[in-house]
Design a protein around this motif. Structure first.
Motif, short mmCIF file in Angstrom:
data_model
loop_
_atom_site.label_atom_id
_atom_site.label_comp_id
_atom_site.label_asym_id
_atom_site.label_seq_id
_atom_site.Cartn_x
_atom_site.Cartn_y
_atom_site.Cartn_z
N HIS A 115 37.93 26.35 40.09
CA HIS A 115 38.25 27.65 39.52
C HIS A 115 37.40 28.27 38.23
O HIS A 115 36.91 29.15 38.14
CB HIS A 115 39.75 27.65 39.26
N TRP A 116 37.21 27.06 37.47
CA TRP A 116 36.25 27.51 36.20
C TRP A 116 34.94 27.93 36.70
O TRP A 116 34.33 28.61 36.11
CB TRP A 116 36.40 26.32 35.42
N ASP A 117 34.44 27.15 37.78
CA ASP A 117 33.21 27.57 38.09
C ASP A 117 33.08 28.79 38.58
O ASP A 117 32.02 29.49 38.34
CB ASP A 117 32.51 26.50 39.29
N TRP A 118 33.94 29.18 39.33
CA TRP A 118 34.04 30.49 39.79
C TRP A 118 34.26 31.63 38.92
O TRP A 118 33.20 32.64 39.08
CB TRP A 118 35.29 30.76 41.10
N LEU A 119 34.90 31.42 37.89
CA LEU A 119 35.01 32.08 36.79
C LEU A 119 33.69 32.57 36.09
O LEU A 119 33.18 33.67 35.72
CB LEU A 119 36.19 31.77 35.58
N ILE A 120 32.94 31.38 35.94
CA ILE A 120 31.65 31.27 35.26
C ILE A 120 30.74 32.28 35.85
O ILE A 120 30.01 33.12 35.66
CB ILE A 120 31.10 29.89 34.97
N HIS A 121 30.48 32.00 37.12
CA HIS A 121 29.51 32.69 38.12
C HIS A 121 30.09 34.05 38.42
O HIS A 121 29.07 34.91 38.76
CB HIS A 121 29.51 31.93 39.60
N HIS A 174 29.14 37.02 33.27
CA HIS A 174 28.04 37.83 33.01
C HIS A 174 28.80 39.38 32.66
O HIS A 174 28.31 40.25 31.95
CB HIS A 174 27.15 38.14 34.32
N SER A 175 29.75 39.73 33.50
CA SER A 175 30.45 40.91 33.50
C SER A 175 30.98 41.17 32.04
O SER A 175 30.85 42.24 31.63
CB SER A 175 31.50 40.97 34.47
N LEU A 176 31.39 40.01 31.42
CA LEU A 176 32.24 40.11 30.14
C LEU A 176 31.23 40.29 28.99
O LEU A 176 31.50 41.06 27.98
CB LEU A 176 32.81 38.80 29.88
N SER A 177 29.76 40.26 29.27
CA SER A 177 28.84 40.48 28.24
C SER A 177 28.77 42.09 27.86
O SER A 177 28.29 42.33 26.77
CB SER A 177 27.54 39.74 28.39
N VAL A 178 29.24 42.93 28.85
CA VAL A 178 29.14 44.24 28.64
C VAL A 178 29.96 45.04 27.89
O VAL A 178 30.02 46.13 27.27
CB VAL A 178 28.85 45.09 30.04
N PHE A 179 31.09 44.28 27.55
CA PHE A 179 32.47 44.88 26.77
C PHE A 179 32.25 44.54 25.42
O PHE A 179 31.94 43.31 24.88
CB PHE A 179 33.53 44.06 27.17
N GLU A 180 32.25 45.46 24.55
CA GLU A 180 32.18 45.30 23.06
C GLU A 180 33.73 45.08 22.57
O GLU A 180 33.62 44.30 21.32
CB GLU A 180 31.78 46.56 22.40
N ASN A 181 34.80 45.51 23.21
CA ASN A 181 36.00 45.22 22.62
C ASN A 181 36.85 44.15 23.48
O ASN A 181 36.69 44.12 24.48
CB ASN A 181 36.79 46.56 22.89
N LYS A 182 37.23 43.25 22.59
CA LYS A 182 38.06 42.03 23.32
C LYS A 182 39.01 42.33 24.21
O LYS A 182 39.13 41.89 25.44
CB LYS A 182 38.70 41.04 22.16
N SER A 241 41.53 43.05 29.64
CA SER A 241 41.94 43.88 30.60
C SER A 241 41.34 43.74 31.91
O SER A 241 41.98 43.51 33.00
CB SER A 241 42.04 45.42 30.20
N PHE A 242 39.83 43.66 32.03
CA PHE A 242 39.24 43.29 32.95
C PHE A 242 39.66 42.22 33.89
O PHE A 242 39.42 42.10 34.86
CB PHE A 242 37.49 43.59 32.69
N VAL A 243 39.40 41.08 33.02
CA VAL A 243 39.76 39.83 33.37
C VAL A 243 41.16 39.77 34.15
O VAL A 243 41.36 39.25 35.34
CB VAL A 243 39.64 38.39 32.49
N LYS A 244 42.13 40.26 33.66
CA LYS A 244 43.60 40.35 34.07
C LYS A 244 43.58 41.08 35.34
O LYS A 244 44.10 40.71 36.37
CB LYS A 244 44.29 40.99 32.89
#
Length: 161
Positions: A46-52, A56-64, A69-72
């Protein structure tokens, strides 16, 4: 209630799982389980899936909070896909599900408002002989029924939200 029951049935957290991946905003007391597993290998997968698929998508968010919200949302979407897949499997053979529903209603005197969510063929050990039967999961109940060599066995457990 139906969605809650489906989440409980399909969510691996419903079973006791010793390994979990939590999502938590730094400084917050609140965390969300976004993956879990019975083995370290399962949780590493599961961790590997989350990383892959998410890192990368999380780097575009400036607000935590936006990142959380995106991950959830992504995790809820995956759960919804799994639910749809299971429902599609039931719809492929609706006659089989209808038969299970009739047996569930016949064997257990539950109110007509109690809806069957899913059922499984399984075995229950009672005494020295295993009893082959069916586990029925409804919105508020879990019930087991078996019929072995003229002996009927019924067990049920209810829960409230």
């Amino acid at each position: 209630l139906l969605v809650g029951a489906l989440d409980t049935v399909l969510d691996s957290n419903a079973r006791v799982t010793p390994f979990r991946i939590l999502l938590q905003v730094p400084g917050s007391q609140v965390s969300w389980v976004i993956a879990s597993g019975a083995t370290i290998q399962e949780v590493n997968k599961h961790w590997d899936w989350l990383i892959h698929n998410l890192l990368h998508s999380l780097s575009v968010f400036e607000n935590k909070e936006d990142a959380v919200s995106f991950v959830k949302g992504k995790v809820k979407g995956l759960i919804a896909e799994e639910v749809r897949g299971r429902q599609a499997a039931q719809e492929e053979d609706p006659g089989k599900f209808r038969d299970a529903l009739l047996k569930f209603e016949l064997h257990f005197s539950l109110p007509s408002s109690e809806k069957l969510v899913t059922y499984y063929s399984c075995c229950c050990w009672k005494g020295r002989v295993p009893r082959q039967g069916f586990l029925y999961l409804s919105v508020n109940h879990m019930a087991f029924y078996s019929f072995l060599l003229g002996k009927e066995g019924m067990h049920g457990q209810g829960w409230e939200y």
